[in-house]
Design a protein around this motif. Sequence first.
Motif, mmCIF file in Angstrom:
data_model
loop_
_atom_site.group_PDB
_atom_site.id
_atom_site.type_symbol
_atom_site.label_atom_id
_atom_site.label_comp_id
_atom_site.label_asym_id
_atom_site.label_seq_id
_atom_site.Cartn_x
_atom_site.Cartn_y
_atom_site.Cartn_z
ATOM 1 N N TRP A 67 -3.778 13.637 -12.983
ATOM 2 C CA TRP A 67 -4.876 13.253 -11.929
ATOM 3 C C TRP A 67 -5.239 11.743 -12.254
ATOM 4 C CZ3 TRP A 67 -9.494 11.710 -14.169
ATOM 5 C CH2 TRP A 67 -9.349 12.655 -15.763
ATOM 6 N N GLY A 68 -5.565 10.987 -13.476
ATOM 7 C CA GLY A 68 -6.153 10.045 -13.559
ATOM 8 C C GLY A 68 -5.284 8.899 -12.920
ATOM 9 N N GLU A 69 -4.122 8.868 -12.298
ATOM 10 C CA GLU A 69 -2.454 7.902 -12.525
ATOM 11 C C GLU A 69 -3.614 8.655 -10.168
ATOM 12 O OE1 GLU A 69 1.059 9.461 -12.979
ATOM 13 O OE2 GLU A 69 0.988 7.715 -14.613
ATOM 14 N N ARG A 70 -3.133 9.398 -10.072
ATOM 15 C CA ARG A 70 -3.571 9.680 -8.938
ATOM 16 C C ARG A 70 -4.852 8.738 -8.246
ATOM 17 N NH1 ARG A 70 -2.740 15.017 -9.692
ATOM 18 N NH2 ARG A 70 -4.301 15.310 -8.961
ATOM 19 N N ILE A 71 -5.945 8.925 -8.641
ATOM 20 C CA ILE A 71 -7.427 8.383 -9.036
ATOM 21 C C ILE A 71 -7.225 6.727 -9.141
ATOM 22 C CG2 ILE A 71 -9.458 7.721 -10.335
ATOM 23 C CD1 ILE A 71 -9.747 10.238 -11.920
ATOM 24 N N TYR A 72 -6.310 6.158 -9.793
ATOM 25 C CA TYR A 72 -6.324 4.362 -9.788
ATOM 26 C C TYR A 72 -6.131 4.129 -8.418
ATOM 27 C CZ TYR A 72 -6.368 4.752 -15.112
ATOM 28 O OH TYR A 72 -6.941 5.417 -16.118
ATOM 29 N N ALA A 73 -4.866 5.421 -8.181
ATOM 30 C CA ALA A 73 -3.863 5.214 -6.291
ATOM 31 C C ALA A 73 -4.902 5.131 -5.459
ATOM 32 C CB ALA A 73 -2.860 5.801 -5.968
ATOM 33 N N ALA A 74 -5.701 5.637 -5.422
ATOM 34 C CA ALA A 74 -7.275 6.555 -4.884
ATOM 35 C C ALA A 74 -7.697 5.178 -4.244
ATOM 36 C CB ALA A 74 -7.785 7.102 -4.778
ATOM 37 N N MET A 75 -8.766 4.099 -6.074
ATOM 38 C CA MET A 75 -8.878 3.308 -5.907
ATOM 39 C C MET A 75 -8.272 1.915 -5.339
ATOM 40 S SD MET A 75 -11.181 3.782 -9.375
ATOM 41 C CE MET A 75 -10.420 4.019 -10.939
ATOM 42 N N LEU A 123 -6.259 1.514 -3.379
ATOM 43 C CA LEU A 123 -5.891 1.439 -1.408
ATOM 44 C C LEU A 123 -7.635 0.490 -0.982
ATOM 45 C CD1 LEU A 123 -4.651 4.860 -1.633
ATOM 46 C CD2 LEU A 123 -3.136 2.464 -1.001
ATOM 47 N N ALA A 124 -8.226 0.923 -1.460
ATOM 48 C CA ALA A 124 -10.132 -0.033 -1.553
ATOM 49 C C ALA A 124 -8.928 -0.934 -0.608
ATOM 50 C CB ALA A 124 -10.808 -0.098 -1.761
ATOM 51 N N ALA A 125 -8.406 -2.002 -1.656
ATOM 52 C CA ALA A 125 -8.018 -3.516 -0.795
ATOM 53 C C ALA A 125 -6.887 -3.849 -0.331
ATOM 54 C CB ALA A 125 -7.499 -3.960 -2.800
ATOM 55 N N PHE A 126 -6.358 -2.553 0.733
ATOM 56 C CA PHE A 126 -5.971 -2.318 2.053
ATOM 57 C C PHE A 126 -6.684 -2.434 3.596
ATOM 58 C CE2 PHE A 126 -2.795 -1.909 -2.261
ATOM 59 C CZ PHE A 126 -2.351 -2.721 -1.395
ATOM 60 N N ALA A 135 0.933 -1.034 0.057
ATOM 61 C CA ALA A 135 0.252 0.124 0.672
ATOM 62 C C ALA A 135 0.430 1.372 0.004
ATOM 63 C CB ALA A 135 -1.063 0.096 0.990
ATOM 64 N N THR A 136 1.830 0.782 0.857
ATOM 65 C CA THR A 136 2.900 2.472 0.506
ATOM 66 C C THR A 136 3.327 3.354 -0.640
ATOM 67 O OG1 THR A 136 3.605 1.892 2.821
ATOM 68 C CG2 THR A 136 5.209 3.257 1.920
ATOM 69 N N PRO A 137 3.733 2.214 -1.740
ATOM 70 C CA PRO A 137 3.654 2.725 -2.963
ATOM 71 C C PRO A 137 2.503 3.726 -3.115
ATOM 72 C CG PRO A 137 4.590 0.411 -2.963
ATOM 73 C CD PRO A 137 4.352 0.712 -1.483
ATOM 74 N N ILE A 138 1.471 2.501 -3.450
ATOM 75 C CA ILE A 138 -0.168 3.689 -4.008
ATOM 76 C C ILE A 138 -0.015 4.468 -3.105
ATOM 77 C CG2 ILE A 138 -1.936 3.200 -4.353
ATOM 78 C CD1 ILE A 138 -1.170 -0.475 -4.158
ATOM 79 N N ALA A 139 0.120 4.652 -2.233
ATOM 80 C CA ALA A 139 -0.367 5.901 -1.150
ATOM 81 C C ALA A 139 0.696 6.893 -1.456
ATOM 82 C CB ALA A 139 0.165 5.675 -0.063
ATOM 83 N N SER A 140 1.584 6.509 -2.450
ATOM 84 C CA SER A 140 3.163 7.146 -2.524
ATOM 85 C C SER A 140 2.459 8.036 -3.316
ATOM 86 C CB SER A 140 4.404 6.639 -2.848
ATOM 87 O OG SER A 140 4.865 6.392 -3.879
ATOM 88 N N ASN A 168 -14.436 7.428 -1.771
ATOM 89 C CA ASN A 168 -15.147 6.564 -1.805
ATOM 90 C C ASN A 168 -14.663 5.333 -1.100
ATOM 91 O OD1 ASN A 168 -17.242 6.739 -3.300
ATOM 92 N ND2 ASN A 168 -16.840 6.017 -4.765
ATOM 93 N N THR A 169 -12.517 5.024 -1.511
ATOM 94 C CA THR A 169 -12.338 4.376 -0.548
ATOM 95 C C THR A 169 -12.352 4.686 1.015
ATOM 96 O OG1 THR A 169 -10.848 4.352 -2.384
ATOM 97 C CG2 THR A 169 -10.019 3.344 -0.599
#
Length: 160
Positions: free
Chosen positions: A118-126, A128-131, A105-110, A158-159
């Motif tokens: 912004w599109g990449e940040r959206i993917y990251a936000a979504m 993180l829901a699996a963690f 989750a740490t690299p995703i949160a980074s 949402n996450t």
Amino acid sequence: MVDSWTGWRNDVFGDPYIVWHDGPDYTRLIELAGAAPAEVARMLAAGLDAGDPLAAQSIAALTEAGLEPAGAESLLRAAVPGARGELLVRVAQALHVLTGDQSWATPIASVLTSDAFWGERIYAAMALAAFTPTASLVEALGRGVRDDDYLVRYHSANTL
């Protein structure tokens, strides 16, 4: 190898715009993994070498289907140091699926808290829901909720 990945990707998943817009359909990939696992593993390695996030997503999908490609974890770990943005998100997601290790989750949160597109940040936000929620993930998602971009705020909320 990139050219062969591109052709194979198009054969397996179809038009890149549709894959982006509607999300990947893994039906053909799963069929191929059952019939020609070595070819699938080779092509997904080529996709990671080409920096295509779909290759990492495909490894996760195959793992979830019980068809983990040979050497997948090593390939993904090797991709981490050079990965940025969506590729980093997808590689970390796939490693989480493979290993169950919550620290991915740490690299995703980074990516979520970075100045990435912004599109990449959206993917990251979504993603993180699996963690499992932790204080640092809640903090990162809290920053996402205050992002300048509406969709980043939406998906972060949402996450949460």
